[in-house]
Write an enzyme that holds these catalytic residues in place. Structure first.
Site, mmCIF file in Angstrom:
data_model
loop_
_atom_site.group_PDB
_atom_site.id
_atom_site.type_symbol
_atom_site.label_atom_id
_atom_site.label_comp_id
_atom_site.label_asym_id
_atom_site.label_seq_id
_atom_site.Cartn_x
_atom_site.Cartn_y
_atom_site.Cartn_z
ATOM 1 N N GLU A 98 8.201 -10.456 -13.737
ATOM 2 C CA GLU A 98 7.747 -9.245 -14.023
ATOM 3 C C GLU A 98 8.919 -8.280 -13.836
ATOM 4 O O GLU A 98 9.904 -8.568 -12.698
ATOM 5 C CB GLU A 98 6.462 -8.641 -13.179
ATOM 6 C CG GLU A 98 5.432 -9.623 -13.522
ATOM 7 C CD GLU A 98 4.118 -9.321 -12.971
ATOM 8 O OE1 GLU A 98 3.107 -9.928 -13.522
ATOM 9 O OE2 GLU A 98 3.892 -8.382 -12.296
ATOM 10 N N CYS A 111 13.001 -2.372 -10.634
ATOM 11 C CA CYS A 111 12.990 -3.365 -9.952
ATOM 12 C C CYS A 111 13.149 -4.781 -10.537
ATOM 13 O O CYS A 111 12.383 -5.022 -11.435
ATOM 14 C CB CYS A 111 11.424 -3.094 -9.210
ATOM 15 S SG CYS A 111 11.190 -4.183 -7.928
ATOM 16 N N CYS A 118 8.461 -17.318 -5.477
ATOM 17 C CA CYS A 118 9.314 -17.439 -4.247
ATOM 18 C C CYS A 118 9.139 -18.628 -3.401
ATOM 19 O O CYS A 118 7.884 -19.023 -3.308
ATOM 20 C CB CYS A 118 9.074 -16.103 -3.714
ATOM 21 S SG CYS A 118 9.938 -15.633 -2.332
ATOM 22 N N CYS A 122 6.099 -15.260 2.925
ATOM 23 C CA CYS A 122 5.712 -13.960 3.623
ATOM 24 C C CYS A 122 4.392 -13.818 3.540
ATOM 25 O O CYS A 122 3.739 -13.931 2.332
ATOM 26 C CB CYS A 122 6.481 -12.883 3.287
ATOM 27 S SG CYS A 122 8.213 -13.195 3.431
ATOM 28 N N CYS A 125 2.605 -10.837 1.052
ATOM 29 C CA CYS A 125 3.288 -10.784 -0.351
ATOM 30 C C CYS A 125 2.763 -11.615 -1.133
ATOM 31 O O CYS A 125 2.374 -12.829 -1.026
ATOM 32 C CB CYS A 125 4.850 -11.154 -0.336
ATOM 33 S SG CYS A 125 5.561 -10.896 -1.640
ATOM 34 N N GLY A 167 10.750 -12.944 -5.802
ATOM 35 C CA GLY A 167 11.712 -13.885 -5.649
ATOM 36 C C GLY A 167 12.532 -13.522 -4.197
ATOM 37 O O GLY A 167 12.625 -12.247 -3.921
ATOM 38 N N SER A 199 17.411 -6.773 -1.940
ATOM 39 C CA SER A 199 16.632 -6.928 -0.603
ATOM 40 C C SER A 199 16.554 -8.224 -0.456
ATOM 41 O O SER A 199 16.433 -9.106 -1.112
ATOM 42 C CB SER A 199 15.515 -6.159 -1.146
ATOM 43 O OG SER A 199 14.548 -6.369 0.035
ATOM 44 N N LEU A 222 12.342 -6.341 7.196
ATOM 45 C CA LEU A 222 12.234 -6.580 8.769
ATOM 46 C C LEU A 222 10.779 -6.736 9.277
ATOM 47 O O LEU A 222 10.304 -7.862 9.612
ATOM 48 C CB LEU A 222 12.696 -5.390 9.366
ATOM 49 C CG LEU A 222 13.010 -5.330 10.909
ATOM 50 C CD1 LEU A 222 13.883 -6.661 11.107
ATOM 51 C CD2 LEU A 222 13.436 -4.410 11.352
ATOM 52 N N CYS A 341 5.081 -2.651 -4.669
ATOM 53 C CA CYS A 341 5.473 -3.852 -4.008
ATOM 54 C C CYS A 341 4.633 -4.850 -3.574
ATOM 55 O O CYS A 341 3.668 -4.810 -3.201
ATOM 56 C CB CYS A 341 6.035 -3.142 -2.865
ATOM 57 S SG CYS A 341 7.465 -1.889 -3.069
HETATM 58 N N1 SAH Z 1 12.547 -11.295 -1.248
HETATM 59 C C1 SAH Z 1 12.978 -10.128 -0.938
HETATM 60 C C2 SAH Z 1 12.581 -9.007 -2.003
HETATM 61 C C3 SAH Z 1 11.382 -8.942 -2.667
HETATM 62 S S1 SAH Z 1 10.010 -7.958 -2.012
HETATM 63 C C4 SAH Z 1 12.627 -9.348 0.337
HETATM 64 O O1 SAH Z 1 11.855 -10.029 0.873
HETATM 65 O O2 SAH Z 1 13.035 -8.403 0.655
HETATM 66 C C5 SAH Z 1 10.493 -6.261 -1.906
HETATM 67 C C6 SAH Z 1 9.882 -5.642 -0.728
HETATM 68 O O3 SAH Z 1 8.470 -5.520 -0.900
HETATM 69 C C7 SAH Z 1 10.047 -6.543 0.550
HETATM 70 O O4 SAH Z 1 10.437 -5.480 1.514
HETATM 71 C C8 SAH Z 1 8.747 -6.944 0.849
HETATM 72 O O5 SAH Z 1 8.658 -7.349 1.975
HETATM 73 C C9 SAH Z 1 7.851 -5.864 0.464
HETATM 74 N N2 SAH Z 1 6.424 -6.353 0.361
HETATM 75 C C10 SAH Z 1 5.979 -7.658 -0.294
HETATM 76 N N3 SAH Z 1 4.731 -7.397 -0.141
HETATM 77 C C11 SAH Z 1 4.358 -6.493 -0.035
HETATM 78 C C12 SAH Z 1 2.937 -5.870 -0.138
HETATM 79 N N4 SAH Z 1 1.842 -6.572 -0.385
HETATM 80 N N5 SAH Z 1 2.843 -4.487 0.062
HETATM 81 C C13 SAH Z 1 3.936 -3.922 0.168
HETATM 82 N N6 SAH Z 1 5.251 -4.249 0.448
HETATM 83 C C14 SAH Z 1 5.246 -5.553 0.202
#
Ligand code: SAH
Length: 373
Positions: A98, A111, A118, A122, A125, A167, A199, A222, A341
């Site tokens: 996407e 984006c 991935c 995390c 996510c 990813g 990112s 972070l 996000c």
């Molecule tokens: N893998 C990379 C880029 C992808 S995510 C990374 O970790 O940076 C882009 C951003 O969205 C990241 O900061 C991620 O932590 C955040 N994110 C992921 N899931 C989310 C959610 N459910 N709600 C809000 N932010 C989220």
């Protein structure tokens, strides 16, 4: 109608300018053919080699025979009530990724996804819950920008790209760097390095490599200020803990286009949003030139978290701002089409079997019978 792509055809979207120059030199052509070709494709939108009139006829015939310009096919396009657009793109292997366009008054941000699914886990996510299939090729990454700009036409201009889709971009280093080179190339999209952001969840060795080879803006996910909590939320922290991550950020900031690193911090109710956490954040970032972007948590089915209250997010922000750290709250966009996000899921044939492990965990938690894995 574009001609069907020949099997084994070389996709010219797979090359940045340097790669394309090497490709032409390898066939006995001059390296400047690379800039000519980039202009045809990215600036003129011409995909028919016959129309590339400043290339010699034999070269056009060769390209026609052996090469193609192929982007992933758009299989679904959605527009949210706030104008955010999401495209679902089908890759050659049948998976889907996407891409999201977020229009704002003074800019249009795309984006972009870097992988199918991935491999990281995390916990907050939803892409992570899909498991992992494979890295996207350079053509599939730059193809998202190309296809999105084509679809937008005069309705919107991509002025910024954030590698924040599906990813972990630094685990697909070479393809992502080549695609970002194309985003910034004056003969292609010509975006400034301040407007291309990668990112990462904190793949420390790749952060050092990035600092050496590609001058783009860096954002770091972070989300926690102690190793104990970050190990849980962003498990790659077990491999590259906070002290190593911060050192890599300091090194990057010395050379970064904005001389600062942006830290993303997802606001999870009762998990990482206490004022002690905010003080911890100030302390952690004391020696790193930093900006902070607080992200309200976007829920997804079966997610174990809730978003912090607006009140708490604002308190958190005020404390950080008062400590002298520029802090913004990310506006949630495109929620009604699951484009926010962490909500990008595509369609991933999971090779990591991660989604099965997660199903197992969930059913264990619920005391249900365990599926056989
Ligand atoms: N893998 C990379 C880029 C992808 S995510 C990374 O970790 O940076 C882009 C951003 O969205 C990241 O900061 C991620 O932590 C955040 N994110 C992921 N899931 C989310 C959610 N459910 N709600 C809000 N932010 C989220």
């Amino acid at each position: 109608m574009p001609e069907p792509v020949k099997p084994n055809a070389i996709n010219l979207l797979d090359f940045d300018r340097k790669g394309l120059a090497a490709f032409f030199v390898g066939m006995g052509e001059k390296p400047f053919r690379a800039t000519q070709l980039l202009k045809w494709i990215y600036q003129e939108g011409i995909e028919d080699f016959d129309l590339m009139t400043n290339l010699s006829k034999p070269l056009r015939a060769y390209l026609k025979e052996h090469c193609c310009i192929a982007t992933p096919e758009i299989v679904l396009e959605q527009q949210a009530s706030d104008g955010t657009r999401k495209w679902v793109l089908q890759t050659s292997c049948g998976n889907r990724v996407e891409t999201v366009f977020i229009p704002e008054e003074s800019r249009g941000t795309l984006c972009v996804s870097s992988q199918i699914g991935c491999a990281l886990a995390c916990t907050f996510c939803s892409t992570a819950q899909q498991g992992f299939n494979r890295n996207l090729t350079t053509a599939e990454i730059i193809g998202q920008v190309y296809a999105a700009q084509n679809r937008l036409g005069n309705a919107g201009k991509i002025t910024n790209v954030v590698m924040m889709g599906m990813g972990e971009p630094l685990l697909n280093f070479d393809n992502v760097v080549a695609a970002m080179n194309l985003m910034m190339d004056d003969f292609s999209f010509g975006l400034s390095k301040r407007r291309v952001t990668i990112s990462t969840s904190g793949v420390v060795p790749a952060m050092y490599r990035l600092t050496e080879v590609c001058d783009v803006s860096l954002a770091v996910s972070l989300h926690a200020v102690t190793d104990e909590l970050r190990d849980e939320l962003v498990p790659i922290n077990k491999k590259y803990p906070l002290n190593e991550l911060m050192e890599a950020c300091r090194e990057n900031a010395k050379l970064a286009p904005r001389r600062t690193v942006t830290f993303e911090y997802v606001m999870l109710d009762g998990i990482n949003d206490s004022l002690t956490d905010a003080h911890g954040l100030v302390k952690l970032l004391e020696t790193v030139p930093a900006k902070i972007n607080l992200i309200p948590f976007n829920p997804f089915p079966n997610s174990p978290y809730r978003c912090s209250s607006n009140n708490r997010i604002n308190q958190f922000k005020t404390l950080l701002n008062d400590a002298g750290i520029v802090t913004t709250i990310r506006k949630t966009r495109g929620e009604d089409i699951d484009a926010a996000c962490g909500q990008l899921v595509g369609q991933v044939q999971d090779k990591s079997r991660r989604h099965l492990k997660l199903q197992l965990q969930t059913s264990e938690q619920n005391g249900a019978a365990q599926p056989s894995v």
